[in-house]
Design a protein around this motif. Structure first.
Motif, short mmCIF file in Angstrom:
data_model
loop_
_atom_site.label_atom_id
_atom_site.label_comp_id
_atom_site.label_asym_id
_atom_site.label_seq_id
_atom_site.Cartn_x
_atom_site.Cartn_y
_atom_site.Cartn_z
N VAL A 140 0.69 -1.34 -0.04
CA VAL A 140 -0.12 0.19 0.09
C VAL A 140 0.96 1.29 -0.04
CG1 VAL A 140 -2.06 -1.15 0.94
CG2 VAL A 140 -0.14 0.06 2.31
N GLY A 141 2.04 1.10 -0.02
CA GLY A 141 3.12 2.18 -0.09
C GLY A 141 2.89 2.90 1.30
N PHE A 142 2.99 4.40 1.28
CA PHE A 142 3.03 5.30 2.32
C PHE A 142 1.80 5.38 3.02
CE2 PHE A 142 7.01 6.28 0.22
CZ PHE A 142 7.77 6.43 1.36
N SER A 143 0.89 4.68 2.75
CA SER A 143 -0.37 4.93 3.19
C SER A 143 -0.54 4.58 4.92
CB SER A 143 -1.73 3.76 2.53
OG SER A 143 -2.61 3.68 3.20
N ASN A 144 0.20 3.65 5.36
CA ASN A 144 0.23 3.42 6.80
C ASN A 144 0.62 4.53 7.37
OD1 ASN A 144 -1.11 0.85 6.03
ND2 ASN A 144 1.00 -0.29 6.17
N TYR A 145 1.97 5.33 6.99
CA TYR A 145 2.44 6.08 7.63
C TYR A 145 1.62 7.54 7.35
CZ TYR A 145 6.65 3.28 7.72
OH TYR A 145 7.39 2.19 7.92
#
Length: 78
Positions: free
Chosen positions: A49-54
């Motif tokens: 999901v890329g940087f979505s969690n951050y």
């Protein structure tokens, strides 16, 4: 005489320690970094999901409060 023997066989003695370092530290560390960019329920079911969690944690008020509380505790306790 002993110096030449050590120079000749040092890779054999370093290899077990190096293998343990890779298996016990480096691989889990790199896998954890990869998983931080993924959405998953198990390590078999992984979706990148890329940087979505951050992005989610940076806008979350609970995380922000907990982070600064931890920083204050670390500063005061040292």
């Amino acid at each position: 005489m002993v110096g030449k023997t050590i120079k000749k066989w040092w890779p054999l003695f370093v290899l077990p320690t190096f293998a343990a370092f890779i298996i016990g530290f480096l691989w889990p560390f790199l896998w954890g970094i990869y998983l931080s960019f993924c959405k998953f329920t198990t390590v078999q079911d992984v979706t990148f999901v890329g940087f979505s969690n951050y992005t989610k944690i940076l806008i979350d008020k609970t995380f922000s409060h907990s982070f600064w509380l931890t920083v204050a505790f670390a500063f005061i306790s040292s």
